[in-house]
Design a protein around this motif. Sequence first.
Motif, PDB file in Angstrom:
ATOM      1  N   ALA A  88      -7.696  -5.539   7.160  1.00 31.73           N
ATOM      2  CA  ALA A  88      -7.036  -4.863   8.289  1.00 31.73           C
ATOM      3  C   ALA A  88      -5.519  -4.850   8.147  1.00 31.73           C
ATOM      4  O   ALA A  88      -4.805  -4.506   9.079  1.00 31.73           O
ATOM      5  N   ILE A  89      -5.030  -5.243   6.990  1.00 30.23           N
ATOM      6  CA  ILE A  89      -3.588  -5.182   6.752  1.00 30.23           C
ATOM      7  C   ILE A  89      -3.223  -3.755   6.337  1.00 30.23           C
ATOM      8  O   ILE A  89      -3.879  -3.161   5.484  1.00 30.23           O
ATOM      9  N   VAL A  90      -2.190  -3.232   6.995  1.00 27.89           N
ATOM     10  CA  VAL A  90      -1.806  -1.839   6.760  1.00 27.89           C
ATOM     11  C   VAL A  90      -0.609  -1.786   5.809  1.00 27.89           C
ATOM     12  O   VAL A  90       0.445  -2.326   6.112  1.00 27.89           O
ATOM     13  N   LEU A  91      -0.811  -1.153   4.673  1.00 25.77           N
ATOM     14  CA  LEU A  91       0.290  -0.975   3.713  1.00 25.77           C
ATOM     15  C   LEU A  91       0.850   0.426   3.895  1.00 25.77           C
ATOM     16  O   LEU A  91       0.269   1.402   3.435  1.00 25.77           O
ATOM     17  N   ASP A  92       1.974   0.512   4.588  1.00 25.37           N
ATOM     18  CA  ASP A  92       2.556   1.824   4.853  1.00 25.37           C
ATOM     19  C   ASP A  92       3.149   2.433   3.588  1.00 25.37           C
ATOM     20  O   ASP A  92       3.441   1.722   2.628  1.00 25.37           O
ATOM     21  N   THR A  93       3.346   3.744   3.651  1.00 21.76           N
ATOM     22  CA  THR A  93       4.074   4.405   2.572  1.00 21.76           C
ATOM     23  C   THR A  93       5.440   3.736   2.458  1.00 21.76           C
ATOM     24  O   THR A  93       6.058   3.417   3.474  1.00 21.76           O
ATOM     25  N   GLY A  94       5.862   3.498   1.240  1.00 21.47           N
ATOM     26  CA  GLY A  94       7.113   2.746   1.036  1.00 21.47           C
ATOM     27  C   GLY A  94       6.821   1.351   0.512  1.00 21.47           C
ATOM     28  O   GLY A  94       7.719   0.655   0.049  1.00 21.47           O
ATOM     29  N   LYS A  95       5.538   0.947   0.599  1.00 21.35           N
ATOM     30  CA  LYS A  95       5.146  -0.372   0.081  1.00 21.35           C
ATOM     31  C   LYS A  95       4.605  -0.278  -1.355  1.00 21.35           C
ATOM     32  O   LYS A  95       3.985  -1.205  -1.846  1.00 21.35           O
ATOM     33  N   GLU A  96       4.871   0.864  -1.998  1.00 15.24           N
ATOM     34  CA  GLU A  96       4.376   1.043  -3.369  1.00 15.24           C
ATOM     35  C   GLU A  96       4.906  -0.053  -4.296  1.00 15.24           C
ATOM     36  O   GLU A  96       4.196  -0.566  -5.150  1.00 15.24           O
ATOM     37  N   TYR A  97       6.188  -0.413  -4.083  1.00 17.66           N
ATOM     38  CA  TYR A  97       6.795  -1.427  -4.950  1.00 17.66           C
ATOM     39  C   TYR A  97       6.052  -2.759  -4.828  1.00 17.66           C
ATOM     40  O   TYR A  97       5.880  -3.498  -5.789  1.00 17.66           O
ATOM     41  N   LEU A  98       5.611  -3.063  -3.582  1.00 14.69           N
ATOM     42  CA  LEU A  98       4.904  -4.312  -3.322  1.00 14.69           C
ATOM     43  C   LEU A  98       3.564  -4.318  -4.066  1.00 14.69           C
ATOM     44  O   LEU A  98       3.224  -5.280  -4.757  1.00 14.69           O
ATOM     45  N   VAL A  99       2.843  -3.197  -3.936  1.00 13.13           N
ATOM     46  CA  VAL A  99       1.546  -3.079  -4.602  1.00 13.13           C
ATOM     47  C   VAL A  99       1.734  -3.207  -6.108  1.00 13.13           C
ATOM     48  O   VAL A  99       1.028  -3.954  -6.783  1.00 13.13           O
ATOM     49  N   GLU A 100       2.709  -2.483  -6.618  1.00 14.79           N
ATOM     50  CA  GLU A 100       2.985  -2.516  -8.058  1.00 14.79           C
ATOM     51  C   GLU A 100       3.283  -3.943  -8.526  1.00 14.79           C
ATOM     52  O   GLU A 100       2.675  -4.440  -9.477  1.00 14.79           O
ATOM     53  N   SER A 101       4.197  -4.623  -7.842  1.00 17.33           N
ATOM     54  CA  SER A 101       4.630  -5.944  -8.311  1.00 17.33           C
ATOM     55  C   SER A 101       3.525  -6.991  -8.200  1.00 17.33           C
ATOM     56  O   SER A 101       3.405  -7.861  -9.041  1.00 17.33           O
ATOM     57  N   ARG A 102       2.692  -6.849  -7.171  1.00 13.96           N
ATOM     58  CA  ARG A 102       1.618  -7.845  -7.012  1.00 13.96           C
ATOM     59  C   ARG A 102       0.453  -7.596  -7.978  1.00 13.96           C
ATOM     60  O   ARG A 102      -0.298  -8.511  -8.292  1.00 13.96           O
ATOM     61  N   LEU A 103       0.285  -6.324  -8.390  1.00 15.09           N
ATOM     62  CA  LEU A 103      -0.875  -6.011  -9.231  1.00 15.09           C
ATOM     63  C   LEU A 103      -0.578  -6.037 -10.729  1.00 15.09           C
ATOM     64  O   LEU A 103      -1.504  -6.071 -11.538  1.00 15.09           O
ATOM     65  N   VAL A 104       0.698  -6.037 -11.087  1.00 15.50           N
ATOM     66  CA  VAL A 104       1.036  -6.065 -12.516  1.00 15.50           C
ATOM     67  C   VAL A 104       0.396  -7.268 -13.230  1.00 15.50           C
ATOM     68  O   VAL A 104      -0.228  -7.101 -14.289  1.00 15.50           O
TER      69      VAL A 104
END
Lengths: 128, 282
Positions: B20-36
């Motif tokens: 239920a956590i909402v990742l708004d547009t603009g959080k791409e950097y967060l997704v990228e850095s956590r998934l690398v």
Amino acid sequence: MRALIVDDSRAMRRIVGRILGDAGFEVLEAGDGQEALNVLEGLDGPPELACVDWNMPVMDGLTFITEVRKRPEWRSITLMMVTTESESDRIVRALAAGAHEYLIKPFTGEAMLEKLDLLGLLRTSTGV
Amino acid sequence: MTISPQAFTFVRELVRAESAIVLDTGKEYLVESRLVPLARAAGHPDVDAYVADLSKRRTPAALKLVVEALTTNETSWFRDSDPFTALRQTVFPALAKTRANRTLRIWAGACSSGQEPYSIVMTALDTPELAGWKVEVVATDLSEEMLTRSRKGEYSQLEVNRGLPATTLVRHFERAGLNWRINQSIRDRVEFRSLNLTRPFPPIGRFDVVFLRNVLIYFDLPTKRDVLKRVRQVMAPDGHLFLGAAEMTMGVDDAWERVPAGRSSVYRIREAVKMEGSTCVL
């Protein structure tokens, strides 16, 4: 508020100076314990904070802290050891000599601000 | 390179459905850095290739890793300091006057790597009014990885620098190689359990104090409302809820009222709501 940074590394003085400067401190510097004592002698009043490295030439940080604690007129200075020395017994020795806090290198700017917050030396206590 | 819109959308929907956590547009950097790190560990050249593979296979274990990577947060000891001062100076002394069985139960929801529940135990130990009391802390998190880390109670030099007074460090921690381990006596007081805040809570008992800080901000409004309602059901009628500084119950679940506690504030269940009998013992 004023802060005295005592460290023989110019790079470290610059890093700490920038963090403290951003937190609103006027920054003074010394390259060893003896030079720091000389700086304190020349001031019209003690600074609020001194960040002190342990291992330095001429006079080390532990000796400097011991000397400061002998002087009633410098009792108001908050002393924080900032050093690579990370063993428990070292921390205990520094606290016993009169250090109020101990920050182990390497550290982040946030970690230093959190220590200042613990010491009541940040203008706002939250938001760090 | 940055994550593609398709990969971001897939991850966003996955995290939304599972946590239920909402990742708004603009959080791409967060997704990228956590998934690398996950992409590299799985042998993919970049996050897009990793997510493409993930969306094709949909292996539950791999999907869970992605959710965990995006739902964990950096934390520090005695985070924000004021709530812990309020706990020691206001909340614990008040509860100490009203609990004849000399027992307190505290819940740290979304405990991440364990600093918060351990900080609560150390605060209880520093509260004179609780000397000789039994203080039970239940710490929960969505992430199994975080729970395993928390149970171990081992922290790096950088982590113990974050908000932990030096006197507390030498009193409650011991060196473990290059790291520091929190003493067994503190670890034994915390029970770590897996719990998804967005789903019905398993039987966890009733709590005198609940810490739910900096987690509601990630939820949408209906989820916030639902979580706060279910927290009421596991809270003692005179219990205290701590939220993050940027979080509030007003306009979300008005059964709570905000009460000052030192330089911080806590949330209590309103008298009128208590009389409606909306709290119950599980």
